[in-house]
Design an enzyme around this catalytic site. Sequence first.
Site, PDB file in Angstrom:
ATOM      1  CD  GLU A   1     -13.149  33.887 -28.936  1.00  0.00           C
ATOM      2  OE1 GLU A   1     -12.028  33.829 -28.409  1.00  0.00           O
ATOM      3  OE2 GLU A   1     -14.164  33.413 -28.408  1.00  0.00           O
TER       4      GLU A   1
ATOM      5  CE1 TYR B   1     -10.843  32.125 -30.914  1.00  0.00           C
ATOM      6  CE2 TYR B   1      -8.931  33.130 -31.963  1.00  0.00           C
ATOM      7  CZ  TYR B   1      -9.853  33.088 -30.921  1.00  0.00           C
ATOM      8  OH  TYR B   1      -9.770  34.000 -29.901  1.00  0.00           O
TER       9      TYR B   1
END
Length: 394
Positions: free
Chosen positions: A189, A101
């Site tokens: 993101e 992530y």
Amino acid sequence: MDLFEYQGKQLLARFGVPVSDGEAVESVDDAVTAADRLGYPVVVKAQVQVGGRGKAGGIKLANSTDEAREHASNILGMDIKGHTVRRVWIEKASDISEEYYASFTLDRAAKKHLGMVSAKGGIDIEAVAEEDPEAIARVHIDPLIGIEDYHARQLVFGAKLNPAARNGAIAILKQLYTAFVELDADLVEVNPLILTPDGRVHALDAKVSLDDNAGYRHPEFEDFRNMASADPREQMARERGLNYIGLDGEVGIIGNGAGLVMSTLDVVNQAGGKAANFLDVGGGAGAKTIANALEVITSDPNVRSVLINIFGGITRCDLVAQGIIEGFSNIDVTVPVVVRLDGTSAEEGRAILAANPLEGLVSAATMLEAAGRAVELAKPGGAGGSPGSNGQEA
Ligand code: GDP
Ligand code: MN
């Protein structure tokens, strides 16, 4: 403004972030053509602005033309958490060794940018934050200085990424940060950021949210905005400078100011009805704006009555009344319209409406009364669709 994955990926690619080759399409045939061109296996990905598409069945691997056709026809039109899939992104499938992530966002409290990296990617980051907060490395970056190599290294080492992924991840973090700053984004993101078996680091998903206030510096934001809204009425409203959000009830609502519109939704509920939309004409709306608002609302076939609730402050009710008359003369209003005017120039407004009786127009003195009338008129037995019986009252 949130972007779709494919838009985000195309933007990030401009900053050098490695993404898979792909194509956004809106029909099954185009999906198959794109898949054939890209070469199998491909991944068919639903383009909706909601996470967890994979679990919802919106992401499927296709190994052949037949499978691409099957998945595209299943996914197009699918409902994912209330979002209808109108577009799919077909991309070359990737082999995955590990999923990470990575994100950059604003930390308003710290007045700094915040970079976050975790070796636990591919899953809901909120869940990771809750269950294993240590697994997320966080580094603040002074926006006046920008990202330095050591920031990226701190993130990558702090998250304990596989050594094989370090260099690739550091390079991508710097590209992501540059994209975040230059695009005037609120959020960039990538989840998952993957490590492939042959040692490459690659963005497999992208969530980019742009700051609408920076739109004047980015003419291309306008295209994203137009693509973002698949609802034709939302698009029509935006072109006319109105804030419109479609809902699924039967009473169309026009109000001035978000607060008033929200309380109008509540009052319609209280009166036993359901709002078909949220339409805020804003402060200082003139006749033209009101006429435009009527046009947008009456183009929704689910609308069985319209409630115009105006509390005049800088908005003048006499201009609103003129707008209603203008709207009725320009468009074919086939549903009853209930109007409540209060505040600045309300008496003049009501006098204008009284002097120009319009078929299907009803005036009401209070918000509750207006909502009650609108709900009643929207009922199947009410006058919705045939306004003839309701004359001017006030
Ligand atoms: P999200 O569920 O909406 O966040 O959609 P993502 O794009 O993040 O995809 C969800 C998951 O699908 C990823 O975490 C991967 O495990 C899987 N996935 C997506 N694309 C590929 C691909 O090209 N190859 C493989 N093997 N898995 C993929
Ligand atoms: Mn994802």
